[in-house]
Design an enzyme around this catalytic site. Sequence first.
Site, short mmCIF file in Angstrom:
data_model
loop_
_atom_site.label_atom_id
_atom_site.label_comp_id
_atom_site.label_asym_id
_atom_site.label_seq_id
_atom_site.Cartn_x
_atom_site.Cartn_y
_atom_site.Cartn_z
CE LYS A 143 4.47 -6.66 4.50
NZ LYS A 143 3.52 -5.85 3.69
CB SER A 190 6.22 -3.98 1.37
OG SER A 190 5.00 -3.90 2.04
CB SER A 247 2.34 -3.79 0.26
OG SER A 247 3.13 -3.10 0.03
N1 GLN Z 1 4.98 0.60 -2.60
C1 GLN Z 1 4.00 1.25 -1.70
C2 GLN Z 1 5.08 2.23 -0.64
O1 GLN Z 1 6.11 2.15 -0.58
C3 GLN Z 1 3.13 0.58 -1.07
C4 GLN Z 1 3.53 -0.14 0.25
C5 GLN Z 1 2.61 -0.91 0.90
O2 GLN Z 1 1.52 -1.07 0.29
N2 GLN Z 1 2.73 -1.39 2.12
O3 GLN Z 1 4.46 2.92 0.15
#
Ligand code: GLN
Length: 471
Positions: free
Chosen positions: A78, A153, A177
């Site tokens: 990532k 994400s 994410s």
């Molecule tokens: N969707 C969640 C957020 O926007 C989780 C994101 C993540 O786990 N990095 O914070």
Amino acid sequence: MNYTSQPYIKIREKLLAGELSVSSVVRYHLNQIQAHNKALNAFLEVYEDDAMARATLVDAKLKAGTAGKLAGLVVGIKDLLCYEGHHSYAGSKILESFKSSFSATAVKRLLDEDAIIIGRQNCDEFGMGSTNENSAYGAALNYANQAHVAGGSSGGSAVAVQAGMCQVSLGTDTGGSIRMPAAFCGVIGLKPTYGLVSRWGLIAYASSFDTIGPIANYVSDARLVLEVIKGDDGQDSTLSSSVPEAQKDKKRIAYIKEVVEHPSLQPQIKAAFEVQVENLKGLGYTVEAVDFPYIDQLLPTYYVLTTAESSSNLARFDGVKFGHRTANPVDLMQLYKRTRQEGFGEEVQRRIMLGTFVLSADYYDAYYTKAQKVRRLIQEKTLSILADYDFIISPTTSSTAYRVGEKTQDPIQMYLGDLFTVQANVAGVPGLSIPMGSDSTGLPMGFQLMTNPFQEDKMLDLGEKLYAYEG
Ligand code: GLN
């Protein structure tokens, strides 16, 4: 030969027997990237020459009998993870052109065991998002249906595994994410216990929530990667130095009534979940509903604390040390302001402002302190359920992958999609998403397990019993 329809342990046998070369495995994945990446936008950068050169080296090591535990495992990382001498943009314009001078511990450990890093994967800017649409480099799309998002994400990381562009991805999970895109893409996502894998070299979003973990097609691949990346490195003071013993299986599983009866849950996901409950009973588990009085507090707690932490973490991106710097500022204040205005996307700016607000002197106690207290309650309640049960189960998400653009106009709708995944991060416990079939339109559904801190092995054991990838 389709290398993605075999777990790494099988491929390894062939590599060791000389029936297969790392070069050919890497070439296969490069071809897959060539075939699919333009449409899916999973990789932001592919390290073709680098990967082929390392493949030759690892082939030589295999011949010499000195190859590491992950020799020839093709991994994508990532865009939030640092890899020495390579770019990391965190899906953001503000880090465009940033090159890392060191590797994240997790990345370094993979390299030390002779894995091949094949490229850098698309994600929501700084990990903030649930659809990958907050990436400054465009959304990653779902391989099952390109009119739908890959999730976020770690969207690029999940779709790369789904489309066979790499065997395993390293993602990050702050509120879901890893697990959410894994569910949307029909692959496995493992969020480890907070404090098991070093965050050194992970570009921080919310430091008391951030975790690094694998996304894979096979449970055994995820397990292998976790084995390699976990453990103290002396660089992350929140790492646990002593890890509790493996717990015996009590053969008891809980689900939270309010989750399974949640109005947002799609009927087909609910039905598939009920089938899983029957499967678990077939494996000898008692499966019971438990009360969890904090469902409505999960998302507010998560979003107050993560925005607070991110407003502080992201203060370092000011145009002085890293990445983008605005042109011709008249003074220092304008340098800061314009750099951040130009470099950060809309969602990141929203979160920095929210976070700054909840940390401001007048509102600190009303929001930040309160959320910390509620976090403690959520943690205690979650652990008290897990004192009586081996696992807490749920669907990973209440819906299948959204259509592209479906949630982008309304941030609250977007945040609601994280309802089932944030609990693990708020409480710091591990979570695993495994595929749970597809709905009638062919979109994947995910099943989530949560368990006690540091009981990943036990959770993976059950994941393996429930799910076998069929290629
Ligand atoms: N969707 C969640 C957020 O926007 C989780 C994101 C993540 O786990 N990095 O914070």
